[in-house]
Design an enzyme around this catalytic site. Structure first.
Site, PDB file in Angstrom:
ATOM      1  N   ARG A  48     -25.220   5.876  10.422  1.00  0.00           N
ATOM      2  CA  ARG A  48     -24.123   5.488   9.984  1.00  0.00           C
ATOM      3  C   ARG A  48     -22.848   6.284  10.554  1.00  0.00           C
ATOM      4  NH1 ARG A  48     -24.191   0.893   7.724  1.00  0.00           N
ATOM      5  NH2 ARG A  48     -25.597   0.549   5.928  1.00  0.00           N
ATOM      6  N   ALA A  91     -29.036  -4.567   3.017  1.00  0.00           N
ATOM      7  CA  ALA A  91     -27.791  -4.875   2.590  1.00  0.00           C
ATOM      8  C   ALA A  91     -26.850  -5.115   3.810  1.00  0.00           C
ATOM      9  CB  ALA A  91     -27.064  -3.525   1.907  1.00  0.00           C
ATOM     10  N   GLU A 140     -30.308 -10.761   4.417  1.00  0.00           N
ATOM     11  CA  GLU A 140     -30.322  -9.385   4.713  1.00  0.00           C
ATOM     12  C   GLU A 140     -31.646  -8.677   4.559  1.00  0.00           C
ATOM     13  OE1 GLU A 140     -28.084  -7.554   6.583  1.00  0.00           O
ATOM     14  OE2 GLU A 140     -26.640  -9.108   6.395  1.00  0.00           O
ATOM     15  N   GLU A 184     -33.541  -7.288   7.979  1.00  0.00           N
ATOM     16  CA  GLU A 184     -33.753  -5.889   8.089  1.00  0.00           C
ATOM     17  C   GLU A 184     -34.999  -5.647   8.002  1.00  0.00           C
ATOM     18  OE1 GLU A 184     -30.918  -3.429   5.873  1.00  0.00           O
ATOM     19  OE2 GLU A 184     -29.318  -4.430   6.686  1.00  0.00           O
ATOM     20  N   PRO A 193     -12.855   1.374  -7.204  1.00  0.00           N
ATOM     21  CA  PRO A 193     -11.875   0.503  -7.649  1.00  0.00           C
ATOM     22  C   PRO A 193     -10.226   1.090  -7.246  1.00  0.00           C
ATOM     23  CG  PRO A 193     -13.155   1.571  -9.174  1.00  0.00           C
ATOM     24  CD  PRO A 193     -13.899   1.801  -8.061  1.00  0.00           C
ATOM     25  N   GLY A 194     -10.181   2.337  -7.073  1.00  0.00           N
ATOM     26  CA  GLY A 194      -9.028   3.086  -7.003  1.00  0.00           C
ATOM     27  C   GLY A 194      -8.645   2.616  -5.426  1.00  0.00           C
ATOM     28  N   GLU A 224     -13.659  -3.860  -2.659  1.00  0.00           N
ATOM     29  CA  GLU A 224     -15.351  -4.311  -2.358  1.00  0.00           C
ATOM     30  C   GLU A 224     -16.115  -4.332  -3.694  1.00  0.00           C
ATOM     31  OE1 GLU A 224     -18.689  -2.528   0.674  1.00  0.00           O
ATOM     32  OE2 GLU A 224     -17.866  -1.013  -0.694  1.00  0.00           O
ATOM     33  N   GLU A 270     -27.997  -7.079  16.710  1.00  0.00           N
ATOM     34  CA  GLU A 270     -28.182  -6.289  18.069  1.00  0.00           C
ATOM     35  C   GLU A 270     -27.863  -4.998  18.026  1.00  0.00           C
ATOM     36  OE1 GLU A 270     -26.498  -8.400  21.251  1.00  0.00           O
ATOM     37  OE2 GLU A 270     -27.322 -10.436  20.668  1.00  0.00           O
ATOM     38  N   GLU A 306     -27.996  -3.105  15.346  1.00  0.00           N
ATOM     39  CA  GLU A 306     -28.587  -2.373  14.295  1.00  0.00           C
ATOM     40  C   GLU A 306     -30.092  -1.844  14.510  1.00  0.00           C
ATOM     41  OE1 GLU A 306     -28.480  -4.004   9.724  1.00  0.00           O
ATOM     42  OE2 GLU A 306     -29.432  -5.271  11.102  1.00  0.00           O
TER      43      GLU A 306
END
Length: 138
Positions: A19, A31, A48, A52, A70-71, A75, A94, A96
């Site tokens: 990440r 995901a 997905e 994956e 939520p704040g 999403e 590509e 990933e």
């Protein structure tokens, strides 16, 4: 959408990904983002899973819908349990670079509880899937 793929022996498939935003290697469930705003999250989860891991599922069961922060943002992630798995060819994006592993779901729960899996969607989905599977056993 995100999916917890669990085989007949109650082993779960996780994928290791880098990440970039956090410069972390993480273990996560498969995901991805919806292709369009009106895409069915179930369709995205199926896609997905195949991309994956190369897996197809006979059964997809909705675990829940979560609102991640939520704040801060809007999403929402649909979480699913995939069972009745069969292996096919994977098709990662590509950009990933993922490494799949197969571990007992009890080990995945242990990893969540020991904070070895920091990803929120994976934590929630693994715990929910484990509880649901234990409940079904009786």
């Amino acid at each position: 959408a995100a999916v917890v793929p669990v085989d007949e022996e109650e082993y779960v498939y996780l994928v290791r990904q880098h990440r970039v935003v956090n410069d972390m290697l993480t273990w996560e469930i498969p995901a991805g983002k919806l292709d369009t705003a009106d895409e069915d999250p179930l369709h995205c989860a199926v896609r997905e899973l195949r991309e994956e891991t190369g897996l197809k599922a006979e059964h997809m069961e909705k675990l829940s819908h979560i609102v991640t922060t939520p704040g801060f943002c809007t999403e929402k992630i649909g979480l699913y349990l995939a069972t009745g798995l069969s292996q096919h060819e994977d098709h990662p994006d590509e950009d990933e670079f993922i490494e799949p592993i197969l571990i007992p779901i009890e080990k995945a729960v242990e990893m969540v509880l020991n904070n070895e899996i920091p990803d929120g969607k994976t934590q929630v989905a693994v715990l929910k899937a484990a509880m649901l599977l234990n409940h079904k056993k009786g």
